[in-house]
Design a protein around this motif. Structure first.
Motif, PDB file in Angstrom:
ATOM      1  N   PRO A  94     -38.448  48.569  67.176  1.00 63.06           N
ATOM      2  CA  PRO A  94     -39.198  49.658  67.498  1.00 63.06           C
ATOM      3  C   PRO A  94     -39.920  49.622  65.919  1.00 63.06           C
ATOM      4  CG  PRO A  94     -37.037  50.057  67.689  1.00 63.06           C
ATOM      5  CD  PRO A  94     -36.998  49.047  67.043  1.00 63.06           C
ATOM      6  N   THR A  95     -41.369  49.891  66.112  1.00 64.67           N
ATOM      7  CA  THR A  95     -42.461  50.089  65.021  1.00 64.67           C
ATOM      8  C   THR A  95     -43.189  51.266  65.289  1.00 64.67           C
ATOM      9  OG1 THR A  95     -44.152  48.966  65.746  1.00 64.67           O
ATOM     10  CG2 THR A  95     -42.337  47.533  64.692  1.00 64.67           C
ATOM     11  N   ASP A  96     -43.829  51.951  64.125  1.00 59.29           N
ATOM     12  CA  ASP A  96     -44.670  52.820  64.383  1.00 59.29           C
ATOM     13  C   ASP A  96     -45.661  52.650  65.434  1.00 59.29           C
ATOM     14  OD1 ASP A  96     -43.447  54.194  62.265  1.00 59.29           O
ATOM     15  OD2 ASP A  96     -45.115  53.590  60.742  1.00 59.29           O
ATOM     16  N   VAL A 136     -42.910  48.935  70.298  1.00 60.39           N
ATOM     17  CA  VAL A 136     -41.987  48.095  70.184  1.00 60.39           C
ATOM     18  C   VAL A 136     -42.315  46.760  70.268  1.00 60.39           C
ATOM     19  CG1 VAL A 136     -39.845  47.100  71.399  1.00 60.39           C
ATOM     20  CG2 VAL A 136     -40.325  49.700  71.440  1.00 60.39           C
ATOM     21  N   VAL A 137     -41.857  45.831  69.196  1.00 60.84           N
ATOM     22  CA  VAL A 137     -42.075  44.330  69.253  1.00 60.84           C
ATOM     23  C   VAL A 137     -41.042  43.706  69.983  1.00 60.84           C
ATOM     24  CG1 VAL A 137     -42.695  42.262  67.738  1.00 60.84           C
ATOM     25  CG2 VAL A 137     -43.339  44.704  66.626  1.00 60.84           C
ATOM     26  N   HIS A 138     -41.826  43.162  71.178  1.00 63.58           N
ATOM     27  CA  HIS A 138     -40.703  42.517  71.984  1.00 63.58           C
ATOM     28  C   HIS A 138     -40.555  40.991  71.543  1.00 63.58           C
ATOM     29  CE1 HIS A 138     -40.722  45.624  74.406  1.00 63.58           C
ATOM     30  NE2 HIS A 138     -42.011  45.992  74.515  1.00 63.58           N
ATOM     31  N   GLY A 163     -41.917  25.984  69.240  1.00 62.25           N
ATOM     32  CA  GLY A 163     -42.783  26.737  69.488  1.00 62.25           C
ATOM     33  C   GLY A 163     -43.571  27.258  68.414  1.00 62.25           C
ATOM     34  N   GLU A 164     -44.678  27.709  68.541  1.00 62.40           N
ATOM     35  CA  GLU A 164     -45.900  28.311  67.370  1.00 62.40           C
ATOM     36  C   GLU A 164     -44.976  29.344  66.456  1.00 62.40           C
ATOM     37  OE1 GLU A 164     -50.183  28.189  68.329  1.00 62.40           O
ATOM     38  OE2 GLU A 164     -49.009  28.884  69.872  1.00 62.40           O
ATOM     39  N   SER A 165     -45.336  29.641  65.367  1.00 66.01           N
ATOM     40  CA  SER A 165     -45.083  30.674  64.526  1.00 66.01           C
ATOM     41  C   SER A 165     -45.064  32.024  65.350  1.00 66.01           C
ATOM     42  CB  SER A 165     -45.895  30.619  63.275  1.00 66.01           C
ATOM     43  OG  SER A 165     -45.360  31.719  62.441  1.00 66.01           O
ATOM     44  N   GLY A 166     -44.118  32.728  65.426  1.00 66.21           N
ATOM     45  CA  GLY A 166     -44.088  34.077  65.849  1.00 66.21           C
ATOM     46  C   GLY A 166     -43.668  33.993  67.560  1.00 66.21           C
ATOM     47  N   GLY A 200     -40.644  33.635  68.442  1.00 63.90           N
ATOM     48  CA  GLY A 200     -39.134  34.286  68.756  1.00 63.90           C
ATOM     49  C   GLY A 200     -38.000  33.364  68.516  1.00 63.90           C
ATOM     50  N   LYS A 201     -38.299  32.216  67.852  1.00 61.88           N
ATOM     51  CA  LYS A 201     -37.220  31.223  67.564  1.00 61.88           C
ATOM     52  C   LYS A 201     -36.232  31.952  66.512  1.00 61.88           C
ATOM     53  CE  LYS A 201     -40.032  28.182  65.950  1.00 61.88           C
ATOM     54  NZ  LYS A 201     -41.392  28.861  65.713  1.00 61.88           N
ATOM     55  N   SER A 202     -36.694  32.191  65.275  1.00 63.29           N
ATOM     56  CA  SER A 202     -35.875  32.648  64.429  1.00 63.29           C
ATOM     57  C   SER A 202     -35.018  34.020  64.611  1.00 63.29           C
ATOM     58  CB  SER A 202     -36.589  32.832  63.038  1.00 63.29           C
ATOM     59  OG  SER A 202     -37.263  31.576  62.557  1.00 63.29           O
ATOM     60  N   VAL A 203     -35.862  35.067  65.444  1.00 62.40           N
ATOM     61  CA  VAL A 203     -34.951  36.077  65.946  1.00 62.40           C
ATOM     62  C   VAL A 203     -34.012  35.860  66.722  1.00 62.40           C
ATOM     63  CG1 VAL A 203     -35.466  38.387  67.162  1.00 62.40           C
ATOM     64  CG2 VAL A 203     -37.069  37.523  65.378  1.00 62.40           C
ATOM     65  N   ASP A 233     -32.679  26.073  61.147  1.00 61.21           N
ATOM     66  CA  ASP A 233     -33.846  26.725  61.351  1.00 61.21           C
ATOM     67  C   ASP A 233     -34.937  25.742  60.559  1.00 61.21           C
ATOM     68  OD1 ASP A 233     -35.925  28.471  62.018  1.00 61.21           O
ATOM     69  OD2 ASP A 233     -34.734  30.074  61.537  1.00 61.21           O
ATOM     70  N   GLU A 234     -35.734  25.160  60.830  1.00 57.94           N
ATOM     71  CA  GLU A 234     -36.610  24.446  60.215  1.00 57.94           C
ATOM     72  C   GLU A 234     -36.075  23.720  58.993  1.00 57.94           C
ATOM     73  OE1 GLU A 234     -39.737  24.432  61.257  1.00 57.94           O
ATOM     74  OE2 GLU A 234     -40.286  26.123  62.334  1.00 57.94           O
ATOM     75  N   PRO A 235     -35.038  22.901  59.477  1.00 59.56           N
ATOM     76  CA  PRO A 235     -34.320  22.302  58.245  1.00 59.56           C
ATOM     77  C   PRO A 235     -34.936  21.346  57.260  1.00 59.56           C
ATOM     78  CG  PRO A 235     -33.581  21.405  60.208  1.00 59.56           C
ATOM     79  CD  PRO A 235     -34.574  22.457  60.351  1.00 59.56           C
ATOM     80  N   SER A 279     -50.017  39.317  71.200  1.00 66.10           N
ATOM     81  CA  SER A 279     -49.408  40.299  70.548  1.00 66.10           C
ATOM     82  C   SER A 279     -48.164  40.539  71.223  1.00 66.10           C
ATOM     83  CB  SER A 279     -50.270  41.441  70.375  1.00 66.10           C
ATOM     84  OG  SER A 279     -49.539  42.723  70.122  1.00 66.10           O
ATOM     85  N   LEU A 280     -47.094  40.573  70.508  1.00 62.59           N
ATOM     86  CA  LEU A 280     -45.670  40.827  71.040  1.00 62.59           C
ATOM     87  C   LEU A 280     -45.712  42.725  71.185  1.00 62.59           C
ATOM     88  CD1 LEU A 280     -43.450  38.164  69.254  1.00 62.59           C
ATOM     89  CD2 LEU A 280     -44.580  38.245  71.492  1.00 62.59           C
ATOM     90  N   LEU A 281     -46.725  43.207  70.921  1.00 62.08           N
ATOM     91  CA  LEU A 281     -46.652  44.523  70.965  1.00 62.08           C
ATOM     92  C   LEU A 281     -47.283  45.026  72.186  1.00 62.08           C
ATOM     93  CD1 LEU A 281     -47.971  46.099  67.624  1.00 62.08           C
ATOM     94  CD2 LEU A 281     -45.700  46.954  68.688  1.00 62.08           C
TER      95      LEU A 281
END
Ligand SMILES: Nc1ncnc2c1ncn2[C@@H]1O[C@H](COP(=O)(O)OP(=O)(O)OP(=O)(O)O)[C@@H](O)[C@H]1O
Length: 374
Positions: free
Chosen positions: A20-22, A25-27, A46-49, A51-54, A183-185, A281-283
């Motif tokens: 949740p952000t102002d 929600v960032v999905h 996958g590209e940056s953003g 959702g791999k790291s999350v 993660d990106e070792p 945008s994940l928003l």
């Protein structure tokens, strides 16, 4: 909760993570389902953003408290979503180990590597210091550090980048984890060192019989290293399958685009081919396929509803694309993403019309050279 006995080391079902952000929600992760067996290597690309790291942070229980997590993460038949922080702490480092991009995230510059490795071991085993030190030296030997007795007495700054990342791998495996999340070792390493460090990681898997999740933005990194590959886009899986299958017969245009950005020996001197446009945008996710705005094969139907991840053929190959058959028909004679003479890889390449006799997608066989011995 009643739990079924399964052969899977890890079974993730319908995992979603929202922040949740102002602005809303960032999905970050949406309906992620996959499993991993002991001894198996799964590449997540996958590209940056995307959702791999999350997703890996969710597995490790390392997300901020504000994260809204739904779905299930079953690790050896134990549900991890909602489990106590204390239990997760016990699992981390002992059962599930994580290797990050920057070795200095895991290493303390003011202690010798031998001391740090033995303390990591003693955190989970009640053994005398001498026994833990011996274990530390053994772990350094396992990851291919020459003269491990002498090297154990040195500090992280006395190691090269590649050797330092090997120390981190030693740290990750010293407690015999069942699952290693990397993660990106190798992203921070010279290209010549990357292959050797990755090989070390894969060889270790056989010695400790762990499952490995290898997260990377570079599809070239997973070639020849993983058993299965899972391509993520817009917070979810858009294609998955055996690595050869996905490389040789990609059934999602986004994967074709990723493959197009792998350098080939015959393309030396040419710019890489980025995929035109930007990730969603994940928003505010689009209604239909999240890749449709960038996709050269998109038709009106692609924007009406997000496609399901469906099985392609009889094997484990899946794709979230209603145009996968059109892609299959196009693949031997046509290119989706063309190379264009542009000065920088930052510039978007032009998507060309499908035309006969354009190049086909090939797997990357340009493995980097081994690191020279120090
Ligand atoms: N704490 C947070 N609050 C809000 N949004 C977040 C938070 N953490 C991550 N995100 C967002 O979640 C999305 C997925 O991020 P994630 O780090 O998983 O991507 P990634 O695929 O690993 O990318 P990279 O390769 O750059 O690490 C991104 O849009 C990111 O901005």
């Amino acid at each position: 909760m009643t739990q079924s006995v399964s052969q899977d080391l890890l079974k993730v079902t319908d995992l979603s993570v929202g922040f949740p952000t102002d602005d809303g929600v960032v999905h970050a992760v949406r309906n992620l389902s996959f499993s991993l067996k002991r001894g198996e290597v799964l590449g997540i690309v996958g590209e940056s953003g995307s959702g791999k790291s999350v997703s890996s942070m969710a597995l490790m229980g390392l997300l901020p408290k504000t994260a809204r997590i739904t779905g299930s993460i079953q690790y050896q038949d134990e549900e991890l979503v909602g489990v106590s922080a204390r239990r997760l702490e016990k699992i981390r480092g002992n059962d599930i180990a994580m290797i990050f991009q920057d070795p200095m995230t895991s290493l303390n510059p003011v202690f010798t590597v031998g001391w740090q490795l033995s303390e990591a071991y003693r955190a989970h085993h009640k053994v005398p210091k001498k026994a833990a030190w011996d274990k530390a030296v053994e772990a350094l030997e396992l990851v291919g550090i020459p003269q491990p007795d002498r090297r154990a007495k040195q500090y992280p700054h006395e190691f090269s980048g590649g050797m330092r990342q090997r120390v981190v791998i030693a740290m990750a495996v010293i407690n015999d984890p069942d699952l290693i999340i990397a993660d990106e070792p190798t992203t921070a390493l010279d290209v010549t060192v990357q292959a050797q460090v990755l090989e070390t990681l894969i060889n270790i898997k056989d010695k400790v019989n762990a499952g490995i999740m290898l997260i990377t933005h570079d599809l070239g990194v997973v070639a020849g290293m993983v058993d299965r590959v899972q391509v993520m886009y817009g917070g979810t899986i858009v294609e998955s399958g055996g690595v050869d299958e996905v490389f040789e017969t990609p059934r999602m245009p986004y994967t074709v685009g990723l493959l197009g950005s792998i350098p080939h020996p015959e393309q030396l001197g040419q710019p890489l081919t980025p995929i035109k446009g930007t990730p969603p945008s994940l928003l505010n996710l689009p209604t239909g396929c999240t890749f449709a705005p960038r996709c050269p094969l998109a038709i009106d139907d692609c924007s009406s509803a997000e496609p399901e991840l469906l099985q392609i053929g009889s094997g484990p190959h899946t794709s979230r694309c209603i145009r996968w058959q059109a892609l299959a028909e196009a693949e031997h004679s046509k290119a989706l993403f063309a190379h264009e003479e542009i000065g920088s890889i930052e510039n978007p390449a032009v998507l060309v019309e499908l035309e006969p006799d354009a190049g086909t997608v090939e797997s990357d066989d340009n493995a980097p050279q081994e690191e020279g011995s120090r």
